[in-house]
Write an enzyme that holds these catalytic residues in place. Structure first.
Site, PDB file in Angstrom:
ATOM      1  N   ILE A 175       0.818  -1.215   0.000  1.00 59.06           N
ATOM      2  CA  ILE A 175       0.000   0.000   0.000  1.00 59.06           C
ATOM      3  C   ILE A 175       0.853   1.267   0.000  1.00 59.06           C
ATOM      4  O   ILE A 175       0.362   2.336  -0.358  1.00 59.06           O
ATOM      5  CB  ILE A 175      -0.993   0.026   1.187  1.00 59.06           C
ATOM      6  CG1 ILE A 175      -0.283  -0.185   2.527  1.00 59.06           C
ATOM      7  CG2 ILE A 175      -2.066  -1.006   0.997  1.00 59.06           C
ATOM      8  CD1 ILE A 175      -1.208  -0.031   3.715  1.00 59.06           C
ATOM      9  N   GLU A 176       2.119   1.151   0.374  1.00 62.12           N
ATOM     10  CA  GLU A 176       2.987   2.327   0.355  1.00 62.12           C
ATOM     11  C   GLU A 176       3.470   2.645  -1.057  1.00 62.12           C
ATOM     12  O   GLU A 176       3.437   3.797  -1.483  1.00 62.12           O
ATOM     13  CB  GLU A 176       4.204   2.100   1.265  1.00 62.12           C
ATOM     14  CG  GLU A 176       3.916   2.244   2.749  1.00 62.12           C
ATOM     15  CD  GLU A 176       3.667   3.681   3.150  1.00 62.12           C
ATOM     16  OE1 GLU A 176       4.110   4.601   2.445  1.00 62.12           O
ATOM     17  OE2 GLU A 176       2.995   3.902   4.175  1.00 62.12           O
ATOM     18  N   SER A 177       3.944   1.635  -1.774  1.00 65.65           N
ATOM     19  CA  SER A 177       4.623   1.888  -3.057  1.00 65.65           C
ATOM     20  C   SER A 177       4.187   0.961  -4.175  1.00 65.65           C
ATOM     21  O   SER A 177       4.714   1.077  -5.286  1.00 65.65           O
ATOM     22  CB  SER A 177       6.136   1.732  -2.863  1.00 65.65           C
ATOM     23  OG  SER A 177       6.445   0.394  -2.471  1.00 65.65           O
ATOM     24  N   TYR A 215      -6.082   3.701   5.711  1.00 62.36           N
ATOM     25  CA  TYR A 215      -4.772   3.044   5.665  1.00 62.36           C
ATOM     26  C   TYR A 215      -4.795   1.653   6.286  1.00 62.36           C
ATOM     27  O   TYR A 215      -4.310   0.689   5.688  1.00 62.36           O
ATOM     28  CB  TYR A 215      -3.733   3.925   6.351  1.00 62.36           C
ATOM     29  CG  TYR A 215      -2.318   3.553   6.015  1.00 62.36           C
ATOM     30  CD1 TYR A 215      -1.765   3.887   4.788  1.00 62.36           C
ATOM     31  CD2 TYR A 215      -1.525   2.864   6.925  1.00 62.36           C
ATOM     32  CE1 TYR A 215      -0.468   3.540   4.467  1.00 62.36           C
ATOM     33  CE2 TYR A 215      -0.222   2.518   6.626  1.00 62.36           C
ATOM     34  CZ  TYR A 215       0.301   2.854   5.392  1.00 62.36           C
ATOM     35  OH  TYR A 215       1.582   2.506   5.084  1.00 62.36           O
TER      36      TYR A 215
END
Length: 441
Positions: free
Chosen positions: A152-154, A256
């Site tokens: 989910i970050e990158s 998130y």
């Protein structure tokens, strides 16, 4: 575009009807309706807005990922009941709780629908990165399911840069990266280094757990920072449950933790949603050599017969394609088979076009020529004439060399320098003859 053309395009690119419906919504947010019919807009983490083509852009994906023709599942995203999702989430072998709710469902729908082709890429790319993540997390005694945070970050893109400057697989900001030992300057950015950044992330996650003692709050704090979580706790009268402080969180952070749960779900239950992983051919084994001089990637690639893009991929921390060994001994990662070749050809590598590729000069000469003065002649309008300034009367001046004179004595008497005398008279050495004329202006 009319509806029939959209449907044709959707069929051509492999979108399901569910993905098509989602594609007509805003790409940067999702809308959740609660039990009372009230709608809430949640900002999506940036990685959930990346398209399929952008994920295939990095070297590893282009070189080592291929469509699997052994997977013949229909490109249809099945719909299941809420009870099925709850049961699957409960069966995952995790320490971190993975509860189900409507917000989590929205993110599962996005991964299994609109982002199903991106998930296919990430399932292939995890072969490169998950062993690194697991080793780093294990070294700090952390739950291994945190390895899906970079999903989910990158979206598992080591070169990802967010709109606010967070960089790399783990999306470190510069301040946090430096705090956890990552070097960032004009030439080096270790936030892009999968190994070093993974250990820094594990260290940071452990520190966050020491603060909050709850993994959902740790994951939320990784997104928005511990200060924002503490503010949300304070505004909710001391509640320390993510789902209780939810209304007080930034809009992106509200999505998130649900996105993290959905990422864990889809990376484990992709088969149930007919998603075919891309086939991954693992890169060759690598090792490092230490260099004590600056060396450009092209010097290495040309002399060793490598693809310069492969050198870049193996050394993503070097921002300008230069290993700055002159600053300090620095590691260059190469395929194992190339390490011996590098050692044997090191002098040839440094000697390959250094003046063109390594352009920082060690020393420069200062221009000491007398400047020219441009002026406008009267009655000539815009036309100007340039003349060389030759002293107060505008003429050159010469002196006669006396017996025993040296260039330095003549220069001192004439108010000039030896270098100017040599340049005006085209003298290469220091020998001069008495009786000869010498221009001094």
């Amino acid at each position: 575009m009319n509806k029939s053309l959209i449907l044709i395009a959707a069929a051509f690119f492999g979108f399901t009807s569910q993905a098509l419906a989602q594609s007509e919504n805003n790409d940067d947010e999702i809308v959740v309706t609660d039990a009372h019919g009230k709608q809430e807009v949640i900002d999506l983490p940036e990685a959930l807005t990346n398209d399929y083509d952008s994920l295939l852009n990095n070297y590893n994906s282009k070189t080592y990922l291929h469509v699997s023709f052994d997977c013949n599942m229909p490109d249809v995203n099945p719909v299941y009941s809420a009870e099925v999702y709850k049961e699957r989430l409960s069966r995952m072998p995790t320490i971190i709780e993975m509860p189900y709710n409507d917000v989590v469902q929205k993110f599962i729908d996005r991964y299994s629908g609109r982002l199903r082709r991106s998930v296919s890429v990430m399932l292939g790319a995890q072969n490169f990165y998950m062993p690194i993540f697991e080793e780093a997390l294990e070294s700090y005694g952390l739950p291994l399911e945190l390895k899906y945070l970079p999903v989910i970050e990158s979206a598992l893109n080591p070169n990802a840069v967010s709109r606010v400057g967070a960089t790399g697989l783990w999306q470190f900001m510069i301040t946090t990266g430096k705090k956890y030992g990552l070097e960032v300057n004009s030439l080096v950015d270790e936030r892009r280094d999968p190994v070093r950044a993974s250990y820094a992330a594990a260290h940071y996650l452990r520190d966050l757990y020491k603060i909050f003692g709850d993994w959902n709050l740790v994951i939320a704090a990784y997104n928005c920072g511990p200060e924002a979580i503490n503010r949300a706790i304070h505004r909710s009268n001391g509640e320390k449950d993510y789902w209780r402080i939810y209304p007080y969180l930034p809009k992106e952070t509200r999505g998130y933790v649900p996105a993290f749960i959905a990422a864990n779900y889809i990376m484990n239950y992709y088969c149930e949603h007919n998603i075919c992983p891309m086939r991954a051919d693992l890169p060759v084994k690598t090792d490092t050599v230490v260099v004590n001089r600056d060396v450009h990637f092209e010097q290495v690639a040309k002399v060793l017969g490598m693809d310069v893009d492969q050198v870049k991929q193996l050394n993503p921390q070097y921002r300008r394609n230069v290993v700055n060994g002159r600053t300090k001994p620095s590691a260059l990662r190469l395929p194992v088979a190339m390490v011996g070749n590098f050692i044997d050809n090191e002098d040839s590598i440094y000697a390959y076009r250094p003046d063109e590729l390594l352009t920082k000069r060690l020393e420069v000469a200062v221009n000491t020529e007398t400047p020219t003065v441009s002026y406008r002649s009267k009655g000539r309008g815009r036309h100007s004439k340039s003349r060389t300034r030759r002293g107060s009367n505008g003429r050159s001046r010469s002196v006669t060399i006396r017996q025993g004179d040296t260039l330095s004595e003549i220069a001192r008497r004439s108010g000039t320098t030896v270098s100017k005398l040599k340049r005006l008279n085209k003298i290469s050495g220091t020998n001069i003859r008495a009786g000869k004329k010498l221009r001094v202006k």
